[in-house]
Design a protein around this motif. Structure first.
Motif, PDB file in Angstrom:
ATOM      1  N   CYS A 175      -7.518  -9.990  -0.240  1.00 20.90           N
ATOM      2  CA  CYS A 175      -8.649 -10.395   0.316  1.00 20.90           C
ATOM      3  C   CYS A 175      -8.413 -11.989  -0.197  1.00 20.90           C
ATOM      4  O   CYS A 175      -8.955 -12.758   0.724  1.00 20.90           O
ATOM      5  CB  CYS A 175      -9.788  -9.904  -0.264  1.00 20.90           C
ATOM      6  SG  CYS A 175     -10.170  -8.405   0.327  1.00 20.90           S
ATOM      7  N   CYS A 227     -17.083  -1.687   1.207  1.00 19.82           N
ATOM      8  CA  CYS A 227     -16.240  -2.575   2.128  1.00 19.82           C
ATOM      9  C   CYS A 227     -16.312  -1.921   3.754  1.00 19.82           C
ATOM     10  O   CYS A 227     -16.253  -2.917   4.420  1.00 19.82           O
ATOM     11  CB  CYS A 227     -14.812  -2.182   2.003  1.00 19.82           C
ATOM     12  SG  CYS A 227     -14.378  -3.067   0.241  1.00 19.82           S
ATOM     13  N   CYS A 263     -14.594  -4.610  -5.201  1.00 20.70           N
ATOM     14  CA  CYS A 263     -13.518  -4.309  -5.848  1.00 20.70           C
ATOM     15  C   CYS A 263     -13.603  -4.695  -7.170  1.00 20.70           C
ATOM     16  O   CYS A 263     -13.166  -3.985  -8.456  1.00 20.70           O
ATOM     17  CB  CYS A 263     -12.223  -4.744  -5.218  1.00 20.70           C
ATOM     18  SG  CYS A 263     -11.691  -3.889  -3.516  1.00 20.70           S
ATOM     19  N   VAL A 297     -15.642  -7.905  -0.249  1.00 17.21           N
ATOM     20  CA  VAL A 297     -14.602  -6.783  -0.722  1.00 17.21           C
ATOM     21  C   VAL A 297     -14.170  -7.274  -2.196  1.00 17.21           C
ATOM     22  O   VAL A 297     -13.968  -6.273  -2.953  1.00 17.21           O
ATOM     23  CB  VAL A 297     -13.330  -6.803   0.285  1.00 17.21           C
ATOM     24  CG1 VAL A 297     -12.160  -6.084  -0.265  1.00 17.21           C
ATOM     25  CG2 VAL A 297     -13.622  -6.568   1.464  1.00 17.21           C
ATOM     26  N   GLU A 353       0.949  -1.245  -0.074  1.00 20.67           N
ATOM     27  CA  GLU A 353      -0.057   0.045   0.056  1.00 20.67           C
ATOM     28  C   GLU A 353       0.683   1.145   0.014  1.00 20.67           C
ATOM     29  O   GLU A 353       0.595   2.097  -0.661  1.00 20.67           O
ATOM     30  CB  GLU A 353      -0.933  -0.101   1.162  1.00 20.67           C
ATOM     31  CG  GLU A 353      -2.171  -0.800   0.996  1.00 20.67           C
ATOM     32  CD  GLU A 353      -3.417  -0.051   1.636  1.00 20.67           C
ATOM     33  OE1 GLU A 353      -3.309   0.911   2.363  1.00 20.67           O
ATOM     34  OE2 GLU A 353      -4.557  -0.820   1.927  1.00 20.67           O
ATOM     35  N   TYR A 411      -4.759  -0.172  -7.191  1.00 23.32           N
ATOM     36  CA  TYR A 411      -5.381  -0.358  -5.498  1.00 23.32           C
ATOM     37  C   TYR A 411      -6.473  -1.347  -5.458  1.00 23.32           C
ATOM     38  O   TYR A 411      -6.126  -2.093  -4.521  1.00 23.32           O
ATOM     39  CB  TYR A 411      -5.692   1.196  -5.298  1.00 23.32           C
ATOM     40  CG  TYR A 411      -5.743   1.329  -3.982  1.00 23.32           C
ATOM     41  CD1 TYR A 411      -7.127   1.659  -3.435  1.00 23.32           C
ATOM     42  CD2 TYR A 411      -4.851   1.035  -2.948  1.00 23.32           C
ATOM     43  CE1 TYR A 411      -7.174   1.827  -2.090  1.00 23.32           C
ATOM     44  CE2 TYR A 411      -5.118   1.091  -1.488  1.00 23.32           C
ATOM     45  CZ  TYR A 411      -6.493   1.755  -1.125  1.00 23.32           C
ATOM     46  OH  TYR A 411      -6.358   1.892   0.147  1.00 23.32           O
ATOM     47  N   TYR A 418     -14.342 -10.749   3.167  1.00 27.10           N
ATOM     48  CA  TYR A 418     -13.491 -10.739   2.115  1.00 27.10           C
ATOM     49  C   TYR A 418     -13.982 -11.243   1.035  1.00 27.10           C
ATOM     50  O   TYR A 418     -13.632 -10.646  -0.170  1.00 27.10           O
ATOM     51  CB  TYR A 418     -12.272 -11.866   2.307  1.00 27.10           C
ATOM     52  CG  TYR A 418     -11.490 -11.316   3.473  1.00 27.10           C
ATOM     53  CD1 TYR A 418     -11.349 -11.983   4.637  1.00 27.10           C
ATOM     54  CD2 TYR A 418     -10.444 -10.282   3.508  1.00 27.10           C
ATOM     55  CE1 TYR A 418     -10.457 -11.654   5.785  1.00 27.10           C
ATOM     56  CE2 TYR A 418      -9.922  -9.686   4.640  1.00 27.10           C
ATOM     57  CZ  TYR A 418      -9.861 -10.463   5.839  1.00 27.10           C
ATOM     58  OH  TYR A 418      -9.128 -10.070   6.741  1.00 27.10           O
ATOM     59  N   ILE A 454     -14.986   1.486  -1.700  1.00 28.46           N
ATOM     60  CA  ILE A 454     -14.535   1.744  -0.216  1.00 28.46           C
ATOM     61  C   ILE A 454     -15.774   1.744   0.782  1.00 28.46           C
ATOM     62  O   ILE A 454     -15.894   1.239   1.930  1.00 28.46           O
ATOM     63  CB  ILE A 454     -13.825   3.133  -0.064  1.00 28.46           C
ATOM     64  CG1 ILE A 454     -12.433   2.712  -0.681  1.00 28.46           C
ATOM     65  CG2 ILE A 454     -13.781   3.372   1.570  1.00 28.46           C
ATOM     66  CD1 ILE A 454     -11.629   4.048  -0.729  1.00 28.46           C
ATOM     67  N   GLN A 508      -6.331  -4.749  -3.452  1.00 33.54           N
ATOM     68  CA  GLN A 508      -7.238  -5.264  -2.338  1.00 33.54           C
ATOM     69  C   GLN A 508      -7.686  -6.803  -2.671  1.00 33.54           C
ATOM     70  O   GLN A 508      -7.947  -7.240  -1.685  1.00 33.54           O
ATOM     71  CB  GLN A 508      -8.359  -4.338  -2.193  1.00 33.54           C
ATOM     72  CG  GLN A 508      -8.024  -2.831  -1.935  1.00 33.54           C
ATOM     73  CD  GLN A 508      -7.084  -2.650  -0.640  1.00 33.54           C
ATOM     74  OE1 GLN A 508      -7.706  -3.203   0.255  1.00 33.54           O
ATOM     75  NE2 GLN A 508      -6.142  -1.833  -0.983  1.00 33.54           N
TER      76      GLN A 508
END
Lengths: 452, 467
Positions: free
Chosen positions: A418, B316, B431, B427, A282, A410, B424, B313, A414
């Motif tokens: 995950c 999440c 994403c 997310v 990050e 980015y 997870y 975001i 993630q």
């Protein structure tokens, strides 16, 4: 090609443009450079190493600093093989010197920024120490990025001082200082003054300045919050690590559940350790944003230069106008404006027609000179605006491309994070369930498996 | 009984046809990973044989029809073990259903207090009706617990939620506190209902069925306050002696309890800390998304990308919130209950030691001929029985408790793992939603990028640039 569009950039200010023929033996491979826009078509630049050194300052005090190895390779056409042509060591202050030089000699260019001097937007785990190996590593990458940006800029890549930076280890600092660029630099005070006094600001530049302020503000805010989020995430992961030890000790007293507890404890340890890599990745994303935070400052510098030129122009025009008026008054004998000569005339008596003629002659000379100057200033100004906007357009496209890709990668980051962590939890489940496996839960897991 | 026992043995060593006459839910297919479980079953079934006589001691109801409620230890089929995770007995075989809900505030001139509505549904003959609705306050629960402890000093009585919140404000009327307490009280009554012995306790029945005035008058019966206090004083004095003569198996038990207590307290602290950290993470995340929206206001070409990062975001964030609430609803209360249980276990151990101490002191008295020998011998005989009963009760209940504990702990951490997996998963899905605004191929380009390399993305396609 990458890094900007094919753009006409005539009318550069007189700056030493590196000429292939005069620089020396190792340049034979570069003679084609002056014709092509981009240096990087032919050579590779890398900042490959960082080394701690000790030396003496100008005041003869001992200091520790980091030196970076810059390697340049020429890329042969045919087989894509590269040959090392130059390697030298530079420290951060030399990079700063190079950049300051470029700022003075190419005021219409949005000059690429250097990586930060000191660690900012630090979250608690990162140290703010310049000698910290992680910081040094990120700085190495940042410096390499800087050189690549300069080398892929259609104008900057041709600069001789830049070329010498890559090739001439000793004496480079003296060479730069000899150009006398420090004297040419505009004082900050002057620039600030201009900001408030310009009467006819160019709307486009005003908007650009406003934009760069907003960009700087929003990226700072984003980086600050990101650092806090990183801090909290670190806390969450690390506390889980405590489970590891407790489960392990607990497993000692359990017969049936013992293995499960041990295994679960191990999983917790792995989970807690994983945050270090995650946050380091990050940090690279944060560095990409930081580059554009600092680019905002470079944008503002171009706007300031324009303001200064505009102010200069306005002052020159104003001065010319007042001289013209004075001249007119003298010729016609009317005194509309106050002048010292007028005052003294009143006090000490009229001047003779000869004296008046002489004065008119002087003023006329000055007016002629002033008109020339104004004309050249105007020309300069127009050239500046044209070149600056060309570079700003180039910069905008670069920025949009880079930021878009950074934001997307980015998200990708993630996802892979995950998948990794989620996968561990998935392996934790059978451990928890042990001999008491729940059918429906297993089915649920199978459903989730498709994601991981 | 014998016949039934052997049948259960046969049934359990085979594979599922249901726990009791094929009635248990969950289908009949065998499943992977049960090899461990059948080995487990075998050993438990053997224990069952050894403790055969003991079962008679605490199972009051002779008309036991079901194998499962017959065994104080564990259900005998793998399938019923599935439900062991959520219920202590197969739901089909439960005949007492209790719910605790509707907290209500009552204001009198002296005090303000909360009552909870308790609904009981039952098919048992000894109850006058099949459905009861009463209101009880925390004090009533305390009374019940006290009576149960009195009647069964060496059984493991389930814990009550604490009187006050230990840390933070003592806000007895705070909504979260009331809800947490309500859930814990519900658990308390259900655990009693599921306990093979306690479920038939008379005071328990009165608690569930009596109207307010009936309960008050019932409470007034029984040993008075002074006699109870006297007991306590004697107990403290003799408890030390009991520790010395503790049989080996109870020494082991005590060691377990001590270590378990330590560990569960740590797990409790860690879990609370994790919740706190997650909350703080969530609070920061809430700010993170909106900044991207703010940014999009000054960028023409990046609006789509920035807005989708922001929405990513925010989603999440929601997923984090869900995970947090999962934690506070499943893991935290479960772990905390066992923190309270560990205290109870120590109390049970003490009482066992006290009973032993009573015997020991009488034996000592006999040795020194301090009083009438015949009377002493008689008393000793009675006390020996008492000690044996107490020990056996505890041993059996201990096994049951351990089994439940293992299931509950496993279940709690399974829930936590599940919550994390869902988080997870969410997310990843969100994403992945970034894909939409970037159809121009740059998504593909980024996907092939490992995501972990350190070079900024723009350098990737520079010629001759090695990655």
């Amino acid at each position: 090609q990458r890094a900007g569009s094919e753009v006409e950039h005539p009318g550069l200010e007189p700056a030493p443009i590196w000429d292939g023929g005069t620089a020396g033996g190792s340049l034979t491979g570069y003679t084609t450079m002056t014709e092509n826009n981009f240096l990087l078509k032919k050579i590779e630049i890398s900042v490959s190493e960082a080394e701690k050194r000790t030396g003496r300052t100008a005041m003869n005090m001992q200091e520790t600093y980091t030196a970076y190895l810059i390697e340049t390779r020429s890329v042969e056409h045919a087989d894509g093989q590269s040959v090392l042509t130059d390697a030298l060591w530079r420290r951060y202050s030399e990079f700063e010197l190079l950049r300051n030089y470029l700022l003075v000699y190419y005021p219409h260019v949005v000059v690429p920024p250097l990586p930060e001097k000191r660690a900012e937007f630090v979250w608690h785990k990162l140290s703010a120490d310049n000698m910290d190996p992680d910081f040094v590593e990120r700085r190495r990458i940042g410096l390499e990025n800087f050189l690549l940006r300069v080398a892929s800029h259609p104008v900057l890549c041709r600069d001789k001082i830049f070329y010498l930076f890559l090739t001439q280890e000793g004496n480079w600092k003296e060479t730069v200082n000899e150009t006398g660029f420090q004297l040419k630099a505009d004082s900050r005070l002057k620039a600030l003054n201009a900001t408030f006094r310009v009467k006819n600001p160019d709307k486009r530049f005003t908007e650009l300045k406003h934009y760069s302020d907003e960009l700087q503000s929003v990226i700072s805010h984003l980086l600050r919050v990101r650092a806090r989020v990183a801090d909290r995430l670190y806390g969450v992961y690390k506390v889980h690590g405590n489970y590891g030890r407790v489960f392990s000790e607990w497993s000692a007293i359990e017969k049936e559940m013992g293995d499960g507890l041990q295994s679960a404890g191990h999983h917790m340890d792995v989970y807690a350790a994983s945050i270090d890599d995650i946050l380091e990745d990050e940090e690279h994303y944060a560095d990409q944003l930081k580059e554009y935070l600092f680019y905002a400052e470079a944008l503002r510098a171009v706007c300031r230069k324009h303001e200064l030129m505009q102010y200069d122009l306005e002052m020159a025009a104003q001065d010319l106008a007042s001289k013209k008026q004075q001249c007119e008054e003298l010729a016609t004998g009317t005194v509309r404006t106050f002048s010292l000569k007028g005052m003294t005339t009143k006090l000490f008596g009229q001047e003779t027609p000869e004296q008046r003629e002489a004065r008119i002659k002087v003023l006329e000379e000055q007016i002629k000179e002033g008109e020339q100057q104004l004309k050249s200033k105007n020309l300069e100004g127009r050239e500046f605006v044209k070149n600056a906007w060309a570079d700003i357009e180039r910069f905008k496209e670069q920025k949009n491309r880079d930021l878009k890709e950074a934001l997307i990668s980015y998200a990708v980051m993630q996802i892979s994070m995950c998948k990794k962590v989620g996968g561990w939890y998935l392996t934790l489940l059978p451990v928890c369930l042990d001999s008491c496996s729940c059918f429906s839960l297993l089915l649920g897991c199978i459903g989730i498996c498709s994601h991981f | 009984m014998e016949g039934e026992r052997r049948a259960s043995q046969a049934r359990s060593s085979g594979l599922p046809k249901g726990g009791a006459d094929g009635e248990s839910p969950g289908g009949g297919a065998p499943f992977a990973g049960s090899s461990g479980s059948s080995a487990l079953l075998q050993s438990e079934v053997l224990d069952l044989d050894e403790d055969e006589d003991d079962l008679e001691v605490f199972s009051k109801d002779a008309s036991l029809m079901d194998i499962n409620s017959f065994s104080p230890m564990m259900p005998t089929s793998p399938l019923s073990m599935i439900n062991q995770i959520k219920f202590e007995d197969e739901p089909d075989l439960k005949d007492l259903f209790i719910t605790v809900d509707e907290p209500e505030s009552h204001v009198t001139t002296i005090e303000t207090f909360i009552t909870y509505r308790i609904i009981t549904k039952t098919s048992r003959g000894e109850f006058d009706s099949s459905e009861f609705e009463v209101r009880r306050r925390y004090q009533d629960f305390l009374w019940l617990k006290g009576k149960l402890e009195e009647a069964h000093p060496t059984l493991i009585i389930p814990p009550l939620p604490e009187k006050f919140i230990v840390k933070g404000m003592v806000e007895r009327f705070n909504d979260d506190f009331i809800e947490t307490r309500r859930k814990a009280l519900h658990k308390f009554l259900n655990r009693i209902a599921d306990h093979p012995t306690l479920t038939f306790n008379e005071d328990f029945k009165v608690f569930l069925t009596a109207q307010a005035w009936e309960l008050s008058s019932h409470k007034k019966q029984g040993p008075g306050l002074l006699s109870r206090m006297g007991q306590t004083v004697r107990a403290v004095a003799s408890s030390m002696r009991g520790v010395r003569n503790r049989p080996e198996e109870f020494m082991e038990m005590n060691n377990f309890i001590e270590t378990f207590s330590q560990k569960i307290n740590l797990v409790d602290k860690i879990s609370q800390r994790i919740y706190k950290e997650e909350r703080e993470y969530f609070d920061e995340m809430k700010e993170y998304g909106p900044i991207h929206v703010l940014w999009s206001a000054s960028e023409e070409d990046l609006v789509d990308t920035l807005k989708s990062v922001a929405s990513c975001i925010d989603q999440c964030c929601k997923a984090t919130e869900k995970r947090m609430s999962g934690l506070s609803e499943a893991l935290l209360p479960a772990v905390h209950e066992y923190v309270l249980y560990s205290e109870i276990l120590m109390g049970v151990m003490k009482r066992r030691d006290q009973i032993q101490a009573e015997l020991d002191s009488k034996v000592e008295a006999l040795a020194y001929k301090k009083a009438d020998t015949d009377l002493l011998t008689e008393e000793i005989g009675k006390l020996e029985d008492k000690v044996e009963c107490a020990n056996n009760a505890l041993k059996a209940d201990w096994e049951r408790w351990k089994q439940n504990m293992q299931n509950d702990i496993k279940s709690a951490f399974t829930d936590m793992a599940e919550e994390n997996i869902h988080y997870y998963e969410q997310v990843i899905v969100h994403c992945g939603g970034m894909r939409r605004p970037c159809q121009d191929g740059c998504w593909q380009a980024s996907v092939s990028y490992s995501g972990m390399a350190s070079k900024p993305t723009w350098q990737r396609s520079l010629p001759g640039n090695r990655l």
